[in-house]
Motif scaffolding. Structure first.
Motif, PDB file in Angstrom:
ATOM      1  N   UNK C  31       0.756  -0.643   0.055  1.00 45.49           N
ATOM      2  CA  UNK C  31      -0.250   0.369  -0.122  1.00 45.49           C
ATOM      3  C   UNK C  31       0.923   1.297   0.161  1.00 45.49           C
ATOM      4  N   UNK C  32       1.928   1.276   0.951  1.00 40.32           N
ATOM      5  CA  UNK C  32       2.747   2.183   0.513  1.00 40.32           C
ATOM      6  C   UNK C  32       3.614   2.546  -0.416  1.00 40.32           C
ATOM      7  N   UNK C  33       3.299   1.909  -1.435  1.00 35.55           N
ATOM      8  CA  UNK C  33       4.761   1.975  -2.078  1.00 35.55           C
ATOM      9  C   UNK C  33       3.656   2.660  -3.431  1.00 35.55           C
ATOM     10  N   UNK C  34       1.989   2.411  -3.607  1.00 36.59           N
ATOM     11  CA  UNK C  34       1.778   2.876  -4.366  1.00 36.59           C
ATOM     12  C   UNK C  34       1.164   4.010  -3.641  1.00 36.59           C
ATOM     13  N   UNK C  35       1.830   4.552  -2.384  1.00 36.15           N
ATOM     14  CA  UNK C  35       0.673   6.100  -1.825  1.00 36.15           C
ATOM     15  C   UNK C  35       1.960   6.923  -1.152  1.00 36.15           C
ATOM     16  N   UNK C  36       3.250   6.889  -1.814  1.00 36.69           N
ATOM     17  CA  UNK C  36       4.224   7.516  -1.496  1.00 36.69           C
ATOM     18  C   UNK C  36       5.013   8.215  -2.731  1.00 36.69           C
ATOM     19  N   UNK C  37       5.247   9.150  -2.009  1.00 32.95           N
ATOM     20  CA  UNK C  37       6.030  10.333  -3.359  1.00 32.95           C
ATOM     21  C   UNK C  37       7.269   9.769  -3.430  1.00 32.95           C
TER      22      UNK C  37
END
Lengths: 327, 304, 279
Positions: C31-37
């Protein structure tokens, strides 16, 4: 088709609204990019997203083109601004500050199984890389008679990169003077692969790529002008003993943009935290005093470049900071 | 209150005007492509003129080295052109036979389900980003080829050409297949009625009937091969090398343009202007080729 | 038999590529990968700005490429007189298919960014890519229209329909499957393009999203700076830290999935349409 035209017209009218946002626009060299990215990331966090920073990688040349048209606030450059670009900026009325932000140590590497290359002198490097070597100098013993009679495989960056320019200037004596028969690649990772897979390989690229792949490569100490063979390392560059293959990288800041508070804050943040962040991304930081003096130059309004529109090799940071600047 | 006849005439006039207007709009759409070419030619010629003021055309066409960025500059376009031609030849040697066979198979032999699954799958091949293909060629295909032929250099045109060919297969197969499927059943039925086998029908009746569509697909595929950039930039090396041997590294016109446009050269220098001269050469080349292709198609097209 | 073998080559290659990328990158998908810059620390870097940028650019590209391409195809097949002017336009279109993508980038820089003043924005990227894939859409449209038997047109005219009515109610529906093929191939190409987008000024580091149409004006997002998935991948593959390479593989995996999703939609449409055509 008609609807498309109408839509474009409406949109063109809506364009200016975006300009109100606080954005710091940066573009330029992909070599300087990692350092600027680190600074931008932390700066945005520190400002709690109130100021936005964008960074592009159009290359040093592309970056200057945009910079001299006033489209970017800061230009990342892996080489000093050249005469033609200075002219463009002058015509457009763009005045700028030239700020060195870190060192990139060009590292010469060989395969770890290579036992005979213990150090290299500039003369030997020149024999390997000069234009006259094309097609003729293809075996190790032709460069140094003590080395074995085995084929030599050379790897290096492409002819349009700043690394290539600097290396040829330092080793052959003339920028862009090089033999043409070596494996060239834009992507330093490919060069790493090439040398690590070939026992007879020798290549050169930025320090960061060597450090990340230390287990696959062997860095060669270079004999500096004092006659000492110095291996590339953060300390050696900072002390000034790893010469002449340590080159400064810069950011150029537009004077007009500096009037904007967000740009000014960004530049100050860059210079105050540059040392720590450069180290993190495996570039060599300048000495503390250098960042201080650069900040002073900005505050005092010392605009222009100290290089006179051409690249130079082996300039120490202290010298750089003392020189006269010209726009 | 108009008379019934006047009303009808007015309606007809309105309809005619509307039809004319629609035709005009469609014409404008078609003109966009012409304008694009004009724009491209303008951009290329503007900078090339500056270039040719400094480098004579004769030298440009005949010099055997391409080292514009080196201190001792040579500007022989044949070097880059040889890279482009060789890599395209390799790619097309794969794409055209395979693409055509697949198209014939899917259109004439395969069951409906298989066709509806295979076709989108092939189109996916065209959707993989070209840099991914480039790295695939460099890191996977080249070592594979090196097992067969250990002398193969790390950068070579063969691996890049093969991967490019695989990427172009969907261009050739999808459009060819559409063209073949559109051939009316009556032609096939006529052929079966005369006792031909499926294969004979496919090859001797359907393919010639769909020739115009198949030729379009081929031409599109060839154009794509010649214009491909990233796969060659990553996997064929950036070393300009005058060769027609796919086992060597070489630079193509397209890879060279990308290298310089995104590199550290100052814009406006002669090194930078070379990309426009190179691009212009490519444009002229594909234009001549397309004219030839067009004439060929018109001559052999079947109308039914 | 040959046909199956030939198919197998394509299938095998794709599988090899996909599996290779999946193996390298799957671990990074979270999830982090998709929502981080993007970030300088590989573990914290993500693709948020990239996939949002790609989606928006694709939307813009489709909006421009589809009407223009289909309209051109219709004009050339139904309305244009068979003379040398038409021939020239045809040659011109196939010529455009062979222009390297970076030349489109250079053209767009001079025309859209500077001349029209649209800036380095999603709108410019969409227009550039639309021009790039226009030839494919046009050629596919033409082939699809050309394959409709003359009898259908004649029947329509016999019943008193005007040219436009014939096109709208007969030609277009029958050729929509072929047109969709062209759109699919074109869009799949556009989503993977890097060089022209960098030239017009797509960014590599951008830690914010274009303004949502609900908070800012309805078209504000078109003028926002942006980045796209292939650029993010490209940047990560050329970084020295090995952890970034895993990121790049994961990004590549996601990009192929995005292409799949886009194609899937169009393919489902085409399947529905093709089922109904029998002649």
């Amino acid at each position: 088709m008609k609807t498309t035209l109408c839509v474009i017209a409406a949109l063109a009218a809506a364009a200016p609204a975006w300009a109100q946002q606080k954005i710091v626009r940066i573009d330029g060299s992909s070599t300087v990019y990692p350092v600027t990215e680190a600074v931008a990331e932390d700066f945005q966090k520190a400002k709690k997203q109130q100021v936005k920073v964008t960074v592009g990688i159009s290359g040093t040349g592309g970056g200057f083109k945009k910079f001299c048209r006033g489209e970017t606030d800061i230009s990342n450059a892996s080489r000093p601004i050249l005469k033609k670009e200075m002219e463009d900026c002058r015509t457009a009325g763009i005045e700028y500050f030239e700020l060195p932000v870190a060192f990139d140590a060009l590292t010469v590497v060989v395969n770890p199984k290579n036992a005979f290359v213990r150090q290299l002198t500039l003369a030997e490097l020149k024999k390997m890389w000069e234009p006259a070597a094309q097609g003729k100098v293809t075996r190790w013993n032709q460069v140094n008679a003590q080395w074995p009679d085995q084929p030599m495989k050379l790897f290096g960056p492409g002819a349009d990169s700043g690394t290539f320019d600097y290396f040829t200037e330092a080793v052959v004596g003339k920028s862009k003077a090089s033999r043409g028969d070596f494996t060239a690649s834009e992507d330093d990772n490919v060069l790493v692969q090439g040398v690590s897979r070939d026992v007879n390989g020798l290549g050169y690229f930025g320090f960061a790529y060597y450090i990340e792949n230390q287990d696959k490569l062997k860095a060669v100490p270079i004999v500096n002008e004092k006659g000492r063979a110095v291996a590339p390392s953060m300390e050696a560059v900072e002390k000034g003993t790893y010469t002449p293959l340590a080159r400064p990288i810069f950011i150029y800041v537009s004077a007009k943009s500096l009037a904007k508070p967000e740009v000014r804050e960004f530049v100050e943040y860059y210079l105050k935290n540059g040392a720590k962040l450069a180290r993190e991304v495996k570039y060599v930081p300048l000495p503390e005093s250098a960042y201080r003096v650069a900040l002073e130059h900005v505050q005092k309004g010392k605009k222009g470049t100290v290089f006179g529109g051409a690249a130079e090799v082996g300039v120490t940071i202290d010298e750089l900071l003392k020189r006269e600047a010209r726009l | 209150m108009q008379t019934p006849i006047a009303e009808r005439l007015a309606r007809r006039r309105a309809r005619v005007i509307r039809e004319r207007l629609i035709e005009l709009v469609l014409l404008l759409a078609a003109l966009v492509s012409v304008l694009t070419t004009v724009g491209i030619v303008y951009v290329l010629v503007k900078e090339s003129v500056l270039f040719f003021q400094q480098v004579p055309l004769g030298k440009f066409l005949t010099d055997t080295q391409w080292t514009p960025l080196f201190d001792d500059a040579h500007f022989g376009i044949m070097v880059l052109l040889s890279g482009t031609l060789t890599s395209s030849a390799v790619a097309l040697a794969i794409a055209i036979p395979l693409g055509t066979i697949i198209a014939i198979y899917l259109s004439e032999f395969a069951p409906f389900r298989l066709r509806e699954v295979a076709k989108p799958f092939l189109e996916l091949l065209g959707g993989v980003p070209t840099i991914v293909y480039g790295y695939f060629a460099l890191l996977f295909v080249t070592p594979l080829l090196q097992r067969i032929y250990p002398e193969l250099p790390g950068f070579n045109l063969l691996a890049a050409g093969i991967v490019m060919g695989i990427m172009i297969i969907p261009y050739v197969s999808s459009i060819s297949e559409d063209a073949m499927r559109a051939v009316p059943m009556s032609l096939r039925e006529g052929s079966y009625a005369l006792g031909a086998t499926r294969f004979q029908t496919a090859v001797k009746v359907v393919v010639p009937a769909a020739f115009s569509g198949i030729a379009s697909a081929y031409i599109l595929g060839i154009s794509r091969a010649v214009g491909e950039t990233m796969i060659l930039a990553v996997a064929a090396g950036m070393q300009p090398n005058l060769t027609f041997n796919p086992l060597e590294p070489a630079a193509t016109i397209t890879a060279y343009i990308v290298q310089v446009a995104l590199g550290d050269l100052p814009h406006g220098s002669i090194g930078y202007q070379t990309i426009f001269a190179a691009g212009l050469t490519l444009l002229v080349f594909t234009f001549l080729f397309n004219v030839a292709g067009h004439v060929l198609r018109k001559t052999f097209r079947e109308a039914y | 038999m040959c046909g199956v073998l030939a198919l197998a080559v394509g299938v095998l290659t794709f599988t090899a590529l996909f599996v290779d990328m999946a193996l390298d990158g799957f671990g990074r998908l979270s999830w982090d990968f998709f929502t981080s810059y993007p970030s300088r620390r590989p573990g914290q870097a993500g693709i948020l700005s990239a996939w949002v940028g790609s989606t928006l650019v694709m939307l813009t590209t489709a909006v421009f490429a589809v009407p223009l391409g289909v309209a051109t195809g219709i004009y050339l097949e139904e309305y244009a007189a068979k003379n040398w002017v038409t021939d020239l336009i045809e040659i011109n279109i196939t010529n455009l298919a062979g222009v390297p993508s970076i030349v489109y980038g250079l053209l767009a820089l001079g025309l859209f960014v500077y001349q029209f003043g649209l800036g380095q924005s999603i709108l410019t990227a969409g227009l550039t890519l639309a021009l790039l894939i226009l030839p494919v859409v046009i050629v596919a449209t033409r082939e699809a229209i050309r394959s409709i038997p003359q009898a259908i047109r004649e029947g329509s005219y016999a019943l008193g329909a005007t040219q436009w009515q014939t096109v709208r109610y007969h030609i277009l529906p029958y050729s929509s499957a072929g047109i969709l093929t062209g759109i699919i191939i074109g869009m799949a190409r556009a989503i993977g393009e890097t060089a022209p987008i960098i030239t017009i000024g797509a960014l590599t580091f951008i830690a914010f999203l274009p303004p949502s149409p609900f908070t800012a004006g309805p078209f504000e997002w078109l003028f926002s700076p942006f980045t796209v998935m292939p650029i993010q991948m490209f940047n990560w593959t050329s970084r020295p830290e090995a952890a970034f390479h895993a990121n790049a593989a994961a990004a590549g995996f996601v990009l192929v999935l995005m292409t799949l999703a886009m194609n899937g939609l169009a393919i489902w449409l085409r399947y529905r349409l093709r089922r109904n055509i029998k002649w």
